[in-house]
Design an enzyme around this catalytic site. Sequence first.
Site, PDB file in Angstrom:
ATOM      1  CB  ALA A 169    -119.358 -46.422   0.156  1.00  0.00           C
ATOM      2  CG  HIS A 170    -122.996 -44.663  -0.428  1.00  0.00           C
ATOM      3  ND1 HIS A 170    -123.254 -45.511  -0.930  1.00  0.00           N
ATOM      4  CD2 HIS A 170    -122.610 -45.412   0.577  1.00  0.00           C
ATOM      5  CE1 HIS A 170    -124.015 -46.618  -0.471  1.00  0.00           C
ATOM      6  NE2 HIS A 170    -122.828 -46.444   1.417  1.00  0.00           N
ATOM      7  NE  ARG A 171    -118.916 -39.969  -8.164  1.00  0.00           N
ATOM      8  CZ  ARG A 171    -117.991 -40.208  -8.866  1.00  0.00           C
ATOM      9  NH1 ARG A 171    -117.473 -41.940  -8.890  1.00  0.00           N
ATOM     10  NH2 ARG A 171    -117.295 -40.101  -8.866  1.00  0.00           N
ATOM     11  CG  LEU A 172    -120.020 -40.698   0.697  1.00  0.00           C
ATOM     12  CD1 LEU A 172    -121.134 -40.901   1.527  1.00  0.00           C
ATOM     13  CD2 LEU A 172    -120.282 -38.785  -0.050  1.00  0.00           C
ATOM     14  CG  HIS A 173    -114.676 -40.068  -3.559  1.00  0.00           C
ATOM     15  ND1 HIS A 173    -114.512 -42.109  -4.296  1.00  0.00           N
ATOM     16  CD2 HIS A 173    -115.432 -39.464  -4.982  1.00  0.00           C
ATOM     17  CE1 HIS A 173    -115.347 -42.440  -5.199  1.00  0.00           C
ATOM     18  NE2 HIS A 173    -115.490 -40.859  -5.483  1.00  0.00           N
TER      19      HIS A 173
END
Length: 192
Positions: A169-173
């Site tokens: 989520a939220h580009r917190l890959h």
Amino acid sequence: MADDPFTLFDAWYAEARASEINDSNAMALATADAAGRPSVRMVLLKGHGPDGFVFYTNREGRKAADLAANPQAALLFHWKSLRRQIRIEGAVGRATDAESDAYFASRSRDSQLGAWASDQSRPLADRATFETRFAGMKARFEGQDVPRPPFWGGYRVTPDVIEFWQDRAHRLHERRLFTRVEGGWSEGLLFP
């Protein structure tokens, strides 16, 4: 968590085989010619293990010319339903004739005939020309097994680097990077 990239690949690949609607074995293959001009296309993974990742193709097309000039490649698996991807980079060599023969024999007859009929990646005046060549190959091999063409075979990408990317989520890959070192693999993380 697996600390061996091939064990982790096997687990992710099994999940993709179960969840992807079409071609879970599809991978983007990136090559570059002698001048460094890149090219990317989709191919199908047909074998894998600690010795590398195998695909098959016409050895007279653009892919083969690129690999002859610059035997390095990158692969990318993208499994949208799982929100995962795997990047692989490494040296490329030819699969053995025995491997190529065995895989070719497992293909459908029409796929075998198509390999003979196609001048892959070369200009084609019209579809009818290819269909006529296909019909000619059908007649040529009527009543007999279709042998592997001498210009067709496999390639193996032997990885130096394998990256496992998991969407968060939220580009917190999450990005796990395995790098080949003497005697095994070194593992680390990358910022998303």
